[in-house]
Design an enzyme around this catalytic site. Structure first.
Site, short mmCIF file in Angstrom:
data_model
loop_
_atom_site.label_atom_id
_atom_site.label_comp_id
_atom_site.label_asym_id
_atom_site.label_seq_id
_atom_site.Cartn_x
_atom_site.Cartn_y
_atom_site.Cartn_z
N ASP A 132 3.16 -19.11 -57.18
CA ASP A 132 2.36 -19.43 -58.37
C ASP A 132 1.28 -18.37 -58.44
O ASP A 132 0.32 -18.39 -57.67
CB ASP A 132 1.76 -20.84 -58.22
N ASP A 142 -0.18 -17.32 -65.91
CA ASP A 142 -0.07 -18.40 -64.92
C ASP A 142 1.40 -18.79 -64.83
O ASP A 142 1.89 -19.57 -65.65
CB ASP A 142 -0.94 -19.58 -65.37
N HIS A 169 -2.13 -26.62 -53.88
CA HIS A 169 -3.01 -25.45 -53.92
C HIS A 169 -2.99 -24.72 -52.58
O HIS A 169 -4.03 -24.41 -52.01
CB HIS A 169 -4.45 -25.85 -54.30
N TYR A 184 7.85 -32.53 -55.42
CA TYR A 184 7.33 -32.16 -54.10
C TYR A 184 7.67 -33.28 -53.12
O TYR A 184 7.15 -34.39 -53.22
CB TYR A 184 5.81 -31.97 -54.16
N GLU A 240 4.74 -26.88 -66.64
CA GLU A 240 4.93 -26.65 -65.21
C GLU A 240 5.27 -27.92 -64.42
O GLU A 240 4.52 -28.32 -63.52
CB GLU A 240 3.68 -26.01 -64.62
N HIS A 289 -7.59 -22.87 -66.56
CA HIS A 289 -7.57 -24.22 -67.15
C HIS A 289 -8.55 -24.13 -68.31
O HIS A 289 -9.75 -24.29 -68.15
CB HIS A 289 -7.98 -25.28 -66.12
N HIS A 338 -1.52 -27.33 -69.03
CA HIS A 338 -2.94 -27.25 -69.38
C HIS A 338 -3.10 -26.10 -70.36
O HIS A 338 -2.25 -25.21 -70.46
CB HIS A 338 -3.79 -27.00 -68.11
N ARG A 347 8.40 -26.00 -58.17
CA ARG A 347 7.69 -26.03 -59.46
C ARG A 347 8.18 -24.85 -60.28
O ARG A 347 8.46 -23.78 -59.72
CB ARG A 347 6.17 -25.95 -59.25
N ASP A 386 -25.70 -10.97 -47.95
CA ASP A 386 -26.21 -10.43 -49.20
C ASP A 386 -25.11 -9.72 -50.01
O ASP A 386 -25.39 -8.88 -50.86
CB ASP A 386 -27.39 -9.48 -48.94
N HIS A 406 0.99 -34.24 -60.55
CA HIS A 406 0.10 -33.54 -61.48
C HIS A 406 0.67 -33.61 -62.90
O HIS A 406 1.79 -34.06 -63.11
CB HIS A 406 -0.13 -32.10 -61.04
N GLU A 447 6.98 -22.85 -63.82
CA GLU A 447 5.87 -22.81 -64.78
C GLU A 447 5.98 -21.60 -65.69
O GLU A 447 6.09 -20.47 -65.23
CB GLU A 447 4.53 -22.73 -64.00
#
Ligand code: GLY
Ligand code: MN
Ligand code: MN
Length: 431
Positions: free
Chosen positions: A257, A268, A240, A386, A382, A358, A351, A410, A37, A347, A412
């Protein structure tokens, strides 16, 4: 530093002009259960928040421009001393009118009874079937009832139109008031990255770096805009990665990131750097390709350019770089057209960014019709490469030599489109 009530009013007026003789219905975000809960901290739905600034759950906003008096109506939780003792202050119907500018407000329990007066005279409904499944069902029931009784009434909506299509173009262009908050989110995001880089060293754990980053956010009254990615060594090849449990090793790259959410707006940023302060030759080679791809892509972010341009620019630099290393072979145009680079770069290069990480807004308006970049849009740039430990090149492409495996990079930044080109809002973090 908040959006003023007059700006919220202006936002509703802009949307109401588009709605005309229709009625738009917006639902607050549902609460989400963490376990048993216990609930996650509540975060209002971005559309709902953009139009109202109201951050309580169990609310419905109606825009009915054709209504003689009640053009903006809120249904909200009633004030309830016991509930407020447990869960905190509620604005109630009086607060909804006095503080949030509603022409009329009702307890949410009266929705079924009061809603018909705002939808039986309109000619279409605007609604986005969103995350609240129970409420989606209520809209379907409302719709069925309206259609069933239409013949006797002779009025009512004949279509439900997804509100995203008329509303989200508005959210894409950031106002001066929004940009002020966005700049704060970017500044805090940048500060956290700079602290994290100082703090990272061989032997520390990824979660310790995460704590350092999120400490900076929290001290400023913010929080993470999304689960922070602190990915060392081969973890950087997992897009991710959020476990953040590994201990940093000598000769690791660290990909971070992370972005700060403050006042509902989000930063971001990604940076990748060597934990011990010095790149290996292979890491430096890959890093330099990504950096060139990112710098060239940022140059392509300009008013009037089609949205795909900066992605295309980044892909070309990455493909050229990987071809120079012998990791991709063949004709460059074919590699690009057939996306043979995808095992290395899977990718898109960016964005929209705003109330959602996003953010709202189309990238395309038709099969080949791209969104054009316009002043006031905010987006990320970005690119990355990889080379996972088990990378599988597409058929006909060379196997990847061991020395490249496990490198993930990466970079970004968050970029504002301006009249004259762009402004990198996160330039304070070194690359
Ligand atoms: N951190 C989420 C993204 O870069 O899209
Ligand atoms: Mn991003
Ligand atoms: Mn990111």
């Amino acid at each position: 530093m908040t959006i003023t009530q007059s700006e919220y009013r202006q936002r509703r007026a802009t949307l109401m002009e588009k709605i005309g003789t229709g009625t738009a219905i917006f639902r607050s975000a549902p609460s989400a259960v963490m376990h048993n809960d216990v609930e996650y901290n509540y975060r209002q739905d971005s559309d709902f928040y953009y139009l109202t600034g109201f951050n309580e759950p169990q609310a419905v906003a109606i825009l009915a421009p054709h209504h003689p008096e009640h053009k903006f109506v809120l249904f909200v939780q009633d004030k309830d001393p016991e509930k407020e003792t447990w869960h905190g202050y509620l604005h109630g119907v009086d607060g909804a009118k006095a503080l949030f500018g509603a022409d009329e407000a009702y307890p949410i329990g009266e929705l079924k009874e009061k809603l018909p007066q705002y939808v039986t005279e309109c000619d279409r409904l605007y609604y986005h079937f969103g995350r609240d499944k129970g409420f989606n069902d209520r809209i379907i029931s409302l719709w069925q009832e309206l259609i069933k009784t239409y013949s006797k009434r002779g009025t009512g909506p004949k279509a439900i139109y997804d509100s995203n299509f008329i509303f989200h173009p508005q959210r894409m262009i950031k106002s001066p008031g929004e940009l002020e908050i966005i700049r704060k989110a970017m500044k805090l995001s940048a500060e956290a990255h700079n602290r994290a880089r100082e703090f990272a060293q061989v032997g520390r754990y990824e979660y310790e770096i995460q704590a350092e980053i999120e400490h900076t956010f929290a001290l400023a009254g913010g929080g993470p805009a999304y689960p922070s990615i602190v990915a060392s060594g081969p973890n950087a090849c997992i897009l991710h990665y959020v476990e953040n449990r590994r201990q940093l090793q000598d000769n690791d790259l660290l990909l971070i990131d992370a972005g700060c959410s403050v006042g509902y707006y989000n930063g971001d940023i990604t940076r990748t750097f060597p934990v011990n302060g010095k790149f290996t030759p292979e890491q430096k080679t890959i890093y330099d390709i990504v950096l060139q791809a990112q710098l060239k892509a940022i140059e392509a972010v300009k008013t009037g350019e089609p949205y795909h341009k900066f992605h295309d620019v980044a892909v070309r630099v990455i493909v050229e770089g990987l071809m120079d290393l012998g990791l991709l072979t063949g004709a460059i145009e074919e590699i690009i057209k057939e996306e043979k680079y995808k095992p290395f770069y899977m990718h898109k290069t960016g964005h929209w960014l705003g109330l959602d990480v996003h953010d709202a807004g189309l990238y395309k308006h038709g099969k080949e019709i791209w969104q054009t970049l316009q002043p006031g849009q905010v987006l990320t740039v970005e690119p990355g490469i990889y080379i996972g430990p088990n990378i599988k090149p597409v058929e006909g492409q060379p196997e990847v030599p061991e020395k490249w495996r496990g490198i993930g990079v990466r970079i970004e930044d968050d970029v504002l489109v301006t009249e004259s080109g762009n402004e990198v809002l996160t330039a304070e973090v070194p690359k």
